[in-house]
Design an enzyme around this catalytic site. Structure first.
Site, PDB file in Angstrom:
ATOM      1  N   HIS A 152      -3.641  -7.806  -3.150  1.00 30.18           N
ATOM      2  CA  HIS A 152      -4.550  -8.001  -2.014  1.00 30.18           C
ATOM      3  C   HIS A 152      -3.739  -7.870  -0.730  1.00 30.18           C
ATOM      4  CE1 HIS A 152      -2.684 -11.921  -1.945  1.00 30.18           C
ATOM      5  NE2 HIS A 152      -3.126 -12.189  -3.159  1.00 30.18           N
TER       6      HIS A 152
ATOM      7  N   HIS B 215      -0.147  -9.383  -0.511  1.00 34.12           N
ATOM      8  CA  HIS B 215       0.917  -8.533  -1.079  1.00 34.12           C
ATOM      9  C   HIS B 215       1.206  -7.360  -0.147  1.00 34.12           C
ATOM     10  CE1 HIS B 215      -1.075 -10.237  -4.804  1.00 34.12           C
ATOM     11  NE2 HIS B 215       0.177 -10.597  -5.005  1.00 34.12           N
TER      12      HIS B 215
ATOM     13  N   ASP C  30       3.580 -19.419  -1.286  1.00 32.62           N
ATOM     14  CA  ASP C  30       4.313 -20.094  -2.358  1.00 32.62           C
ATOM     15  C   ASP C  30       5.634 -20.610  -1.797  1.00 32.62           C
ATOM     16  OD1 ASP C  30       2.469 -19.350  -4.683  1.00 32.62           O
ATOM     17  OD2 ASP C  30       2.827 -17.442  -3.715  1.00 32.62           O
TER      18      ASP C  30
ATOM     19  N   SER D  58      -5.498 -15.066  -2.410  1.00 37.43           N
ATOM     20  CA  SER D  58      -4.866 -15.329  -3.698  1.00 37.43           C
ATOM     21  C   SER D  58      -5.621 -14.555  -4.764  1.00 37.43           C
ATOM     22  CB  SER D  58      -4.930 -16.832  -4.009  1.00 37.43           C
ATOM     23  OG  SER D  58      -4.660 -17.049  -5.373  1.00 37.43           O
TER      24      SER D  58
HETATM   25  P1  AMP Z   1       1.934 -13.156  -6.926  1.00 40.82           P
HETATM   26  O1  AMP Z   1       1.469 -11.781  -7.268  1.00 40.82           O
HETATM   27  O2  AMP Z   1       0.820 -14.143  -6.751  1.00 40.82           O
HETATM   28  O3  AMP Z   1       3.054 -13.638  -7.821  1.00 40.82           O
HETATM   29  O4  AMP Z   1       2.584 -13.032  -5.480  1.00 40.82           O
HETATM   30  C1  AMP Z   1       3.603 -12.101  -5.207  1.00 40.82           C
HETATM   31  C2  AMP Z   1       4.162 -12.367  -3.840  1.00 40.82           C
HETATM   32  O5  AMP Z   1       3.109 -12.248  -2.875  1.00 40.82           O
HETATM   33  C3  AMP Z   1       4.726 -13.787  -3.696  1.00 40.82           C
HETATM   34  O6  AMP Z   1       5.904 -13.730  -2.901  1.00 40.82           O
HETATM   35  C4  AMP Z   1       3.602 -14.518  -2.990  1.00 40.82           C
HETATM   36  O7  AMP Z   1       4.051 -15.620  -2.231  1.00 40.82           O
HETATM   37  C5  AMP Z   1       3.070 -13.417  -2.088  1.00 40.82           C
HETATM   38  N1  AMP Z   1       1.696 -13.713  -1.658  1.00 40.82           N
HETATM   39  C6  AMP Z   1       0.640 -14.048  -2.443  1.00 40.82           C
HETATM   40  N2  AMP Z   1      -0.449 -14.320  -1.695  1.00 40.82           N
HETATM   41  C7  AMP Z   1      -0.078 -14.178  -0.398  1.00 40.82           C
HETATM   42  C8  AMP Z   1      -0.740 -14.332   0.857  1.00 40.82           C
HETATM   43  N3  AMP Z   1      -2.031 -14.699   0.942  1.00 40.82           N
HETATM   44  N4  AMP Z   1      -0.043 -14.095   1.984  1.00 40.82           N
HETATM   45  C9  AMP Z   1       1.276 -13.720   1.916  1.00 40.82           C
HETATM   46  N5  AMP Z   1       1.960 -13.571   0.774  1.00 40.82           N
HETATM   47  C10 AMP Z   1       1.300 -13.790  -0.369  1.00 40.82           C
END
Ligand code: AMP
Length: 296
Positions: A31, A34, A147, A182
């Site tokens: 999204h 990312h 996170d 998210s």
């Molecule tokens: P994930 O795919 O949920 O493991 O997230 C991958 C990376 O994207 C991690 O470093 C997360 O902290 C970051 N991330 C996820 N959601 C957001 C968001 N809303 N804003 C900024 N970074 C994000």
């Protein structure tokens, strides 16, 4: 964009990347959050390497890696448009072949907050990210503020295990009503989705209090709880005020910076959010300084 699934192909493709390399690690279902990490990595480096891997070892017994959302076609399109040079998307057996038995555990900063709610979670995260650091060898690795504890854990790991890279922290990207983006938001019903806007309202209420001079951690936490408590669909897991470097709880009034964070359950969905106080620190520079700067 070159897409590889196997470690031997990743190593040879990585060796061909020239100049400064930025890395973004994801579990897919991409999204705009990312995308912001990818954009930042693209702007600050000569080449960008990204990964998509739903890491089974960071899911607890009650949490199902199998039911984590997957949107492979959209993910590839987004990675391509964002200018990713090299995408590594391995199957679980590629990273965890039979006989695998090594893990990385970061003690103190993994214990509270998410670590207390999800035993073993950060061991899984630290282990897979150590492997991905080794495999992708970035000069800078980009993580999201959303996170925040994860970044603090990984920053500690990078220092302790001598990974020669910078940890960069990018601000949380939000929906129009303030809900942090998210991959799990898609599991909220329409009613729950409307209720979820209360998380950001609660953080804002406490940060307004901070900006007006309030420094008492208990008062800031209660301000968040009062706003969350007015939303019947929300069950609070924790509301916490911590020092960003150590993640120790703030017990006395302090000039900051402090990390205000919360976790709630809405229906069957767990949601997290956080904010640095003072509010002006919630930028790439402020966040990177507070949560990602090298430790000595
Ligand atoms: P994930 O795919 O949920 O493991 O997230 C991958 C990376 O994207 C991690 O470093 C997360 O902290 C970051 N991330 C996820 N959601 C957001 C968001 N809303 N804003 C900024 N970074 C994000």
């Amino acid at each position: 964009m070159q897409i590889v699934e196997h470690i031997r192909d990743l190593r040879s493709a990585r060796a061909r990347l020239k100049g400064r390399v930025g890395a973004v690690y994801t579990m897919g279902a991409l999204h705009a959050g990312h995308r912001s990490l990818l954009d930042c990595a693209r702007a600050e480096n000569d080449a960008v390497v990204a990964t998509i891997f739903v890491n089974p070892t960071q899911f607890g017994p009650g949490e199902d890696a199998e039911s984590y959302p997957r949107t492979p076609d959209g993910d590839l399109a987004l990675m391509e448009v964002a200018g990713v040079d090299l995408l590594f998307a391995p199957a679980p057996a590629e990273l965890y072949p039979s006989g695998f038995q090594t893990s990385v555990s970061v003690d103190e900063v993994s214990q509270g907050l998410e670590g207390a709610q999800r035993p073993g979670h950060f061991r899984g995260v630290a282990t897979v990210v150590a492997k991905l650091f080794n495999l992708t060898q970035p000069d800078a690795a980009y993580f999201g503020q959303k996170d925040a504890q994860q970044v603090v854990v990984l920053r500690r790991m990078a220092a302790d295990l001598n990974f020669p890279l910078e940890v960069v922290v990018c601000p949380t990207v939000r929906e129009a009503d303030g809900l942090a983006m998210s991959s799990r938001n898609m599991f909220l019903s329409a009613k729950e989705r409307r209720a979820a806007a209360v998380l950001y309202r609660a953080l804002r209420t406490a940060s307004d209090a901070w900006e007006a001079g309030e420094r008492e951690p208990g008062v800031l936490r209660e301000a968040v709880r009062a706003v969350l408590g007015a939303e019947p669909l929300v069950a609070i897991e924790y509301v916490a005020v911590n020092y960003p470097e150590s993640l120790r709880g703030v017990l006395m009034p302090t000039g900051g910076p402090v990390l205000l964070s919360l976790a709630v359950q809405i229906g069957r969905v767990r949601l997290l959010d956080n904010m640095l106080l003072p509010r002006a620190l919630n930028t790439r520079e402020g966040l990177t300084q507070a949560l990602g700067a090298p430790l000595v």
